[in-house]
Design a protein around this motif. Structure first.
Motif, short mmCIF file in Angstrom:
data_model
loop_
_atom_site.label_atom_id
_atom_site.label_comp_id
_atom_site.label_asym_id
_atom_site.label_seq_id
_atom_site.Cartn_x
_atom_site.Cartn_y
_atom_site.Cartn_z
N SER A 295 0.83 -1.21 0.00
CA SER A 295 0.00 0.00 0.00
C SER A 295 0.86 1.25 0.00
CB SER A 295 -0.93 0.01 1.22
OG SER A 295 -1.80 -1.10 1.18
N SER A 296 1.93 1.25 0.82
CA SER A 296 2.77 2.45 0.92
C SER A 296 3.55 2.69 -0.37
CB SER A 296 3.74 2.30 2.10
OG SER A 296 4.57 1.17 1.92
N SER A 297 3.87 1.62 -1.11
CA SER A 297 4.60 1.79 -2.38
C SER A 297 3.64 1.96 -3.56
CB SER A 297 5.51 0.58 -2.62
OG SER A 297 4.75 -0.61 -2.72
N ARG A 298 2.33 2.05 -3.27
CA ARG A 298 1.30 2.31 -4.29
C ARG A 298 1.24 1.20 -5.35
NH1 ARG A 298 1.71 8.55 -6.01
NH2 ARG A 298 -0.33 8.08 -6.83
N ARG A 299 1.55 -0.02 -4.93
CA ARG A 299 1.42 -1.15 -5.85
C ARG A 299 0.00 -1.70 -5.87
NH1 ARG A 299 6.34 -4.94 -4.05
NH2 ARG A 299 5.48 -4.36 -2.03
N LEU A 300 -0.83 -1.22 -4.95
CA LEU A 300 -2.24 -1.62 -4.90
C LEU A 300 -3.11 -0.39 -4.92
CD1 LEU A 300 -2.41 -4.43 -2.17
CD2 LEU A 300 -2.73 -4.71 -4.61
N MET A 301 -4.24 -0.49 -5.61
CA MET A 301 -5.23 0.57 -5.52
C MET A 301 -5.84 0.56 -4.13
SD MET A 301 -7.05 0.65 -9.28
CE MET A 301 -7.44 -1.11 -9.28
N GLN A 302 -6.32 1.71 -3.68
CA GLN A 302 -6.79 1.83 -2.31
C GLN A 302 -7.97 0.89 -2.04
OE1 GLN A 302 -5.30 3.67 0.09
NE2 GLN A 302 -6.69 2.58 1.44
N SER A 303 -8.86 0.75 -3.01
CA SER A 303 -10.02 -0.13 -2.80
C SER A 303 -9.57 -1.58 -2.59
CB SER A 303 -10.97 -0.03 -3.99
OG SER A 303 -10.30 -0.40 -5.19
N GLU A 304 -8.56 -2.02 -3.36
CA GLU A 304 -8.07 -3.39 -3.22
C GLU A 304 -7.33 -3.56 -1.90
OE1 GLU A 304 -7.30 -7.39 -4.03
OE2 GLU A 304 -8.77 -5.95 -4.80
N ALA A 305 -6.58 -2.52 -1.51
CA ALA A 305 -5.87 -2.58 -0.22
C ALA A 305 -6.88 -2.68 0.93
CB ALA A 305 -4.98 -1.35 -0.05
N ASP A 306 -7.98 -1.94 0.85
CA ASP A 306 -9.01 -1.99 1.90
C ASP A 306 -9.66 -3.37 1.95
OD1 ASP A 306 -8.48 0.63 2.50
OD2 ASP A 306 -10.14 1.43 1.31
N ARG A 307 -9.90 -3.94 0.76
CA ARG A 307 -10.53 -5.26 0.71
C ARG A 307 -9.64 -6.31 1.37
NH1 ARG A 307 -10.71 -9.85 -2.01
NH2 ARG A 307 -8.92 -9.28 -3.27
#
Length: 239
Positions: free
Chosen positions: A67-79
C-alpha cells in the motif's frame, strides 16, 4: 508469462492453518471427553497458534508495504485489509476456544473451519484474489504498478488541462480588468470635461446677465438726458 501472487499463497496457507487448528481443537476436546490424553495435541496447537499469529503479522506487513509503495489501488488494499481482519478475529476465537474461554459448538466449529476459505464444489476459492476488479485481475504487482502509473499520468494530464483552462480564464479576467480600468479613465475624463463645460456655461451666464444689466442702465440714462434736453429747450424757447 504472469506469475502467481505469492501473497495469495501465504493467505491460502494461513487459512488452511486456521482450519487445521480448528480441527485439532475439536479432536483435543473429543479426547478430553472420552478420557484420552491430549498433552501431545496441546503442544501441537500451541505451536500452530503461534505460527498462525506470525503468518497474519507477515500478511499485514506485506500489505502495508504494497500500500505504501502504491502497488495496490486503495479499494483493493481496503478489501485485503478486511480479509486480514477476519483472520485476526478467527485467531482470537481459536485462542479462546483452545484456552476454554468459550465452549466449542458445532456451528462455531464450522465457522472456525470454513469462514473465509470459500469452497465451491470442493474446489477452494481464493478470496485474496476472487473479488479483484477486472482491471487488476490476473496481473502481478509490476503490471499493477504500471497500470496505476498510467492512471496517475492520465490524472496528471487532466490536471494540466484544467490548469491551462484556469490560466486562460485568469488572463481573460486580467484583460477584462484592464478594459474596465480604461473605461473608468474615459468616464473620469468625460466627467472632468462636463464639470469644466458647466463652469464655463455658468461664467457665460453671469456675463450675459451683467451685460443685460448694463444695457438697461444705459437706456435709462439716455432717456433722462433726452428729457433734460427737452425741458431746457422748452424753457428757453421764446413764447
Amino acid at each position: 508469462m504472469k506469475t502467481c501472487d505469492h501473497r495469495s499463497q501465504n493467505y491460502d496457507a494461513t487459512c488452511r492453518l486456521a482450519q487445521e487448528i480448528a480441527e485439532n481443537i475439536h479432536e483435543r476436546n473429543r479426547q478430553q471427553r472420552t478420557g484420552g490424553n491430549p498433552a501431545k495435541i496441546n503442544m501441537t496447537l500451541r505451536a500452530s497458534l503461534q505460527k498462525l499469529k506470525q503468518n497474519i503479522a507477515q500478511l499485514k506487513e506485506s500489505l502495508l508495504r504494497a500500500s505504501s509503495s502504491r502497488r495496490l489501488m486503495q479499494s483493493e488494499a481496503d478489501r485485503r485489509q478486511n480479509l486480514i481482519d477476519d483472520l485476526l478475529t478467527r485467531e482470537k476465537q481459536l485462542n479462546a476456544t483452545f484456552k476454554g474461554d468459550i465452549t466449542e459448538t458445532e456451528p462455531s466449529r464450522s465457522t472456525l473451519m470454513g469462514a473465509g476459505s470459500g469452497t465451491s464444489g470442493g474446489v477452494a476459492a481464493n478470496p485474496w484474489l476472487i473479488n479483484e476488479s477486472e482491471e487488476t485481475r490476473g496481473l502481478n504487482f509490476g503490471e499493477i504498478k504500471q497500470q496505476q502509473q498510467r492512471i496517475i499520468e492520465a490524472q496528471d494530464e487532466g490536471l494540466d488541462a484544467l490548469a491551462a483552462v484556469i490560466s486562460r480564464q485568469k488572463i481573460m479576467g486580467q484583460e477584462i480588468g484592464n478594459e474596465l480600468d480604461e473605461q473608468n479613465e474615459i468616464i473620469d475624463d468625460l466627467a472632468h470635461l462636463v464639470d469644466k463645460t458647466d463652469d464655463r456655461i455658468r461664467n457665460e451666464t453671469r456675463r450675459v446677465k451683467l451685460v443685460e444689466t448694463k444695457s438697461a442702465s444705459c437706456g435709462m440714462l439716455v432717456v433722462i438726458v433726452l428729457l433734460l434736453i427737452a425741458i431746457i429747450v422748452i424753457a428757453v424757447w421764446p413764447v
